[in-house]
Design an enzyme around this catalytic site. Structure first.
Site, PDB file in Angstrom:
ATOM      1  N   ARG A  16      -4.543 -10.575   3.059  1.00 32.35           N
ATOM      2  CA  ARG A  16      -3.401 -10.205   1.832  1.00 32.35           C
ATOM      3  C   ARG A  16      -4.199  -9.415   1.167  1.00 32.35           C
ATOM      4  O   ARG A  16      -4.973  -8.362   1.449  1.00 32.35           O
ATOM      5  CB  ARG A  16      -3.939 -11.667   0.881  1.00 32.35           C
ATOM      6  N   HIS A  17      -3.212  -7.643   0.438  1.00 31.43           N
ATOM      7  CA  HIS A  17      -4.114  -6.359  -0.181  1.00 31.43           C
ATOM      8  C   HIS A  17      -4.799  -7.812  -1.103  1.00 31.43           C
ATOM      9  O   HIS A  17      -4.846  -8.372  -1.538  1.00 31.43           O
ATOM     10  CB  HIS A  17      -2.480  -6.494  -1.167  1.00 31.43           C
ATOM     11  N   ARG A  27      -4.083  -5.781  -7.382  1.00 34.51           N
ATOM     12  CA  ARG A  27      -2.735  -5.685  -8.225  1.00 34.51           C
ATOM     13  C   ARG A  27      -2.613  -6.025  -9.717  1.00 34.51           C
ATOM     14  O   ARG A  27      -2.796  -6.413 -10.032  1.00 34.51           O
ATOM     15  CB  ARG A  27      -1.246  -5.553  -7.313  1.00 34.51           C
ATOM     16  N   ARG A  64       0.584  -1.432  -1.963  1.00 39.52           N
ATOM     17  CA  ARG A  64      -0.529  -2.133  -1.885  1.00 39.52           C
ATOM     18  C   ARG A  64      -0.936  -2.696  -0.574  1.00 39.52           C
ATOM     19  O   ARG A  64      -2.735  -2.815  -0.244  1.00 39.52           O
ATOM     20  CB  ARG A  64      -0.360  -3.057  -3.080  1.00 39.52           C
ATOM     21  N   ASP A  94       0.718 -12.737  -0.505  1.00 42.58           N
ATOM     22  CA  ASP A  94       0.299 -14.259  -0.448  1.00 42.58           C
ATOM     23  C   ASP A  94       1.775 -15.109   0.291  1.00 42.58           C
ATOM     24  O   ASP A  94       1.388 -16.099   0.936  1.00 42.58           O
ATOM     25  CB  ASP A  94       0.285 -14.458  -1.429  1.00 42.58           C
TER      26      ASP A  94
END
Ligand SMILES: *[C@@H]1O[C@H](CO)[C@@H](O)[C@H](O)[C@H]1NC(C)=O
Ligand SMILES: *[C@@H]1O[C@H](CO)[C@@H](O)[C@H](O)[C@H]1NC(C)=O
Ligand SMILES: *[C@@H]1O[C@H](CO)[C@@H](O)[C@H](O)[C@H]1NC(C)=O
Ligand SMILES: *[C@@H]1O[C@H](CO)[C@@H](O)[C@H](O)[C@H]1NC(C)=O
Length: 428
Positions: free
Chosen positions: A47-48, A51, A116, A298
């Site tokens: 996952r990034h 944010r 992102r 996610d």
């Protein structure tokens, strides 16, 4: 004597220095190698990083415009999380898959087409492939080299962002309303929905369970982000935030893949890619690739884990990574799945229960077979015969009316034609 002392000190200094420089990277060692063999292929789904808020709600005191980076963008902390994850990968595979440094044919990196995830992907690659001395290319002593990161437009992405249109999937989300277990769950949680609806001004459609959970998740997510940036949350939230709102809203990840058909349409393409890679690695000597990076969300990770029956029901944190490793020991192949959901704890070994103690590659292929569509495009088309089975009484009345009207119209047309024909054949 003097020189050897200096050398010893130097050696100690160097080793201390290097171990120090890796000192913040914890638990990267491969503790499974002895038992199940060395990793020969690794798929890394992450996952990034952190944010900014991506959505708001009607009574939100904080407009989205207060995020100076923009909405849904990586923060500085988020950049560090992704970069740290990349360094962890380097540490884990430095003597195996990453030994040879960067070579275009040894890896593939893909991302959903979102700022992102693209940026997190770049940061992970920066951490995993710092240039060696020979690879340094910049006059500015930049400790970074470009690595190819691939993406496809969102409307084609059925693998990482799951943003490609799939009519059958949409249809399946509506069928969830018919499942009594879900209706009961929704009724049990109705007071939370009602309370949040009254105070947030957001409307939850109780006839559409899927979208109701999706909407309440967006509110939780917004509060979670504001809270982690130390914003003071409105008073009403005290009663529900973080709990029970977190638990209630997190259920939306499970709803994404609640039925087998949803699992197939949602996780099938990604699982298929991982399995094809592993098969290639074993059977094709020309397949040099040893690592496949997937930079996602996610909503990529949770459905993936739930489809395999190994989801912990906790929303995947920033930079959480699922690591699917193919191992070889004496010509036996094993698949180990690790979940690294924190930089401060060792990654968790997750084993689908159908595998027993550990998954052999063959067992893994067998248990995931029902989750992989043969032809995703085709399966996404709405199946008319399935639809017929799920018709309601009113649908049937409408259908009967349509059929009756068509038959009457056809009879009228036939009648007119016959009349004309009779006239035409009548010479008088
Ligand atoms: C929020 O507050 C905590 C505790 O005071 C602090 O450690 C943290 O850095 C703050 N976070 C932000 C984003 O300002
Ligand atoms: C794969 O590696 C071999 C050996 O290093 C090399 O000869 C070959 O060209 C590589 N294949 C590709 C597609 O780059
Ligand atoms: C990480 O996963 C483990 C195992 O499911 C769980 O116990 C733990 O709470 C999770 N941690 C986070 C931060 O999600
Ligand atoms: C359509 O549904 C029928 C009955 O459920 C099934 O046998 C058939 O394979 C389905 N076709 C597609 C393309 O999914």
């Amino acid at each position: 004597m003097f020189y050897s002392t200096v050398c010893t000190f130097l050696a100690i200094y160097i080793s201390v220095f290097y171990s120090h420089s890796d000192g913040n990277i914890l638990y990267a060692e491969d503790t499974l190698a002895e038992k199940y063999g060395k990793v020969i292929y690794s798929s890394l789904l992450f996952r990034h990083g952190e944010r900014t808020a991506a959505n708001s709600y009607p009574t939100d005191p904080y407009p989205l415009s207060i995020w100076k980076e923009g909405t849904g963008q990586l923060t500085k902390r988020g950049k560090n999380q992704a970069y740290e994850l990349g360094k962890w990968f380097r540490e884990r595979y430095k003597n195996t898959l990453l030994r040879e440094g960067y070579r275009y044919d040894l890896l593939r990196a893909e991302s959903s087409d979102v700022d992102r995830t693209l940026m997190s992907g770049e940061l992970v690659l920066a951490g995993a492939y710092p240039p060696t001395k020979e690879e340094m290319w910049s006059d500015d002593d930049l400790i970074w080299q470009p690595i190819a990161l691939h993406t496809v437009p969102s409307s084609y992405d059925n693998k990482i962002g799951s943003s490609a249109i799939c009519d059958r999937y949409q249809y399946e989300t509506q069928l969830l309303n018919e499942i009594s277990k879900l209706q009961n769950l929704y009724m049990d949680q109705l007071d939370v929905f009602q309370y949040v609806e009254d105070h947030s001004g957001e409307y939850f459609n109780s006839n559409d369970i899927y979208s109701a959970y999706d909407s309440i998740w967006n509110i939780y997510d917004c509060l979670f982000i504001q809270n982690s940036h130390n914003f003071t949350l409105p008073k009403w939230t005290k009663k529900v935030f973080p709990e029970p709102l977190r638990t209630v809203s997190s259920f939306h990840f499970i709803l994404d893949v609640f039925t087998t058909e949803m699992k197939r349409l949602r996780t099938g393409p990604l699982l298929n890619n991982m399995i094809e890679d592993m098969k290639n690695k074993i059977s094709s000597p020309e397949f040099n690739q040893t690592i496949h990076f997937y930079s996602g969300h996610d909503i990529t990770i949770a459905p993936f884990l739930f489809s395999l029956g190994i989801y912990n029901s906790i929303a995947p944190p920033y930079s959480a990574a699922v690591i699917v490793e193919l191992r070889e020991k004496d010509y036996n192949y094993f698949v180990t799945i690790l979940y690294r959901n924190s930089s401060q704890t060792p990654p968790y070994l997750l084993v689908p229960s159908a595998c027993g103690e550990i998954c052999t590659l063959n067992k893994f292929i067998e248990i995931t077979k029902p989750l992989i569509p043969e032809n995703w495009q085709e399966e996404c088309q709405i199946n008319f015969s399935n639809r017929l089975q799920n018709l309601s009484t009113s649908d049937i009345l409408v259908l009967l009316f349509a059929v009756a009207t068509t038959v009457i119209a056809a009879l009228v047309v036939i009648r007119i034609c016959l009349e004309r024909r009779r006239k035409e054949y009548n010479p008088f």
